[in-house]
Design an enzyme around this catalytic site. Structure first.
Site, PDB file in Angstrom:
ATOM      1  N   LYS A  66       0.811  -1.215   0.000  1.00 17.83           N
ATOM      2  CA  LYS A  66       0.000   0.000   0.000  1.00 17.83           C
ATOM      3  C   LYS A  66       0.854   1.279   0.000  1.00 17.83           C
ATOM      4  CE  LYS A  66      -3.395  -0.480  -0.710  1.00 17.83           C
ATOM      5  NZ  LYS A  66      -3.802  -0.804  -2.125  1.00 17.83           N
ATOM      6  N   HIS A 127       7.836  -6.800  -1.726  1.00 20.95           N
ATOM      7  CA  HIS A 127       7.482  -6.133  -0.468  1.00 20.95           C
ATOM      8  C   HIS A 127       8.477  -6.499   0.642  1.00 20.95           C
ATOM      9  CE1 HIS A 127       3.747  -4.707  -2.072  1.00 20.95           C
ATOM     10  NE2 HIS A 127       3.115  -5.854  -2.041  1.00 20.95           N
TER      11      HIS A 127
END
Length: 312
Positions: A66, A127
């Site tokens: 995000k 990530h």
């Protein structure tokens, strides 16, 4: 670009289907003290990942969930494919049979062997924190674009995201989520720890750091800088084409083709300072104190411009 994303859509659709059959406590597993989603990651793949051999011309995008990785990932992929048109290997880059899910840690243990068949330049997202990446990425000095976003907007976006996505745990309230976020009980771990670990590489010459906020403020300049960092040798007209195709509105409208039904979840608002809709005085106080303690005096902490984007 739609053909290039077929693998992405297939993997996500399967994860959504598998997660619907699982109990909440089965959705996550822990590996080296960090939580990961069971439907897309597994310990066997993580073990195999350790021996992954990076190429010097690999194009890496690193960013916490995000932080805008899907947006910037599309920009990066578009830049590389546009550059590839300059040589005869362009057709093989768009070969559907050679596609792999772009996130390095997502997939089966055999994925990394298959990736040896991918032509250069390979565009790879992750990530993962740097200490959990294969050592070859750093020893071979593959270039990495490190994407950061202000922590309050990361938390806000993650809250909406995890409650809409079956493979991730849902939370009864924002308060419950905020507690988990601050304690690092999230998929891919703590964001504060993530930035702290990457800060150890802040001066590495093969790493370029860019923030979500600066890219939103001046997308044209950011795209140009990214292209130059990876030495893609694009014309001004080609760079402008990528800029035009990478507006949030354009990507949102095209999200069904690029990400399937998942696109509606990924591309929600794409703004800055949405955190003000959820953060209370207590939440602000806790986040501000944590940032001040762990990141305010670091190079990446200063890069985040916390006083500009995270103060009431």
């Amino acid at each position: 670009m739609s053909k290039h994303r077929n693998k992405f859509i297939a993997v996500v659709d399967k994860a959504m289907t598998d997660a619907e059959k699982m109990a909440p406590e089965e959705l996550m597993f822990s590996y080296k003290g960090i939580l990961y989603p069971t439907t897309v990651c597994n310990p066997e793949a993580f073990k195999a990942l350790e021996s992954f051999e990076a190429r010097k011309d690999d194009v890496f995008l690193a960013g916490y969930p995000k932080s805008g990785t899907n947006w910037v990932g599309q920009i990066l992929t578009d830049l590389v494919l546009t550059s590839a048109k300059h040589n005869e290997e362009y057709d093989s880059l768009d070969d559907e049979e050679l596609e792999e899910f772009p996130y390095l840690e997502v997939g089966d243990a055999e994925k990394y062997q298959r990736m040896t068949n991918l032509p250069s330049r390979r565009v790879i997202f992750t990530h993962l924190r740097p200490e959990n990446l294969p050592a070859s990425i750093f020893s071979n000095k593959a270039k990495i674009l490190l994407l950061l976003r202000n922590p309050k907007d990361v938390a806000t976006s993650f809250y909406h995201f995890t409650n809409k996505l079956a493979p991730l745990p849902s939370f009864k309230s924002w308060d419950d989520f905020f507690t988990a976020f601050m304690n690092g009980q999230m998929p891919w771990g703590s964001y504060i720890d993530y930035v702290s670990e990457w800060n150890k590489h802040a001066d590495d010459e093969n790493i370029m750091t860019i923030t979500y906020e600066e890219l939103k403020e001046n997308r044209a300049l950011g795209v140009k800088q990214i292209s130059e960092f990876f030495e893609l040798n694009l014309t001004n007209e080609e760079i402008q084409g990528v800029v035009d195709r990478s507006s949030f509105q354009a990507m949102k409208e095209n999200s069904e083709k690029t990400h399937g039904a998942f696109g509606n979840v990924l591309f929600r608002k794409g703004g800055v300072s949405d955190w003000k809709s959820l953060f209370t005085e207590d939440h602000n106080r806790e986040m501000d104190a944590t940032f001040e303690e762990h990141l305010s005096e670091t190079k990446l902490g200063r890069k985040l411009k916390y006083g500009v984007y995270c103060k009431v």
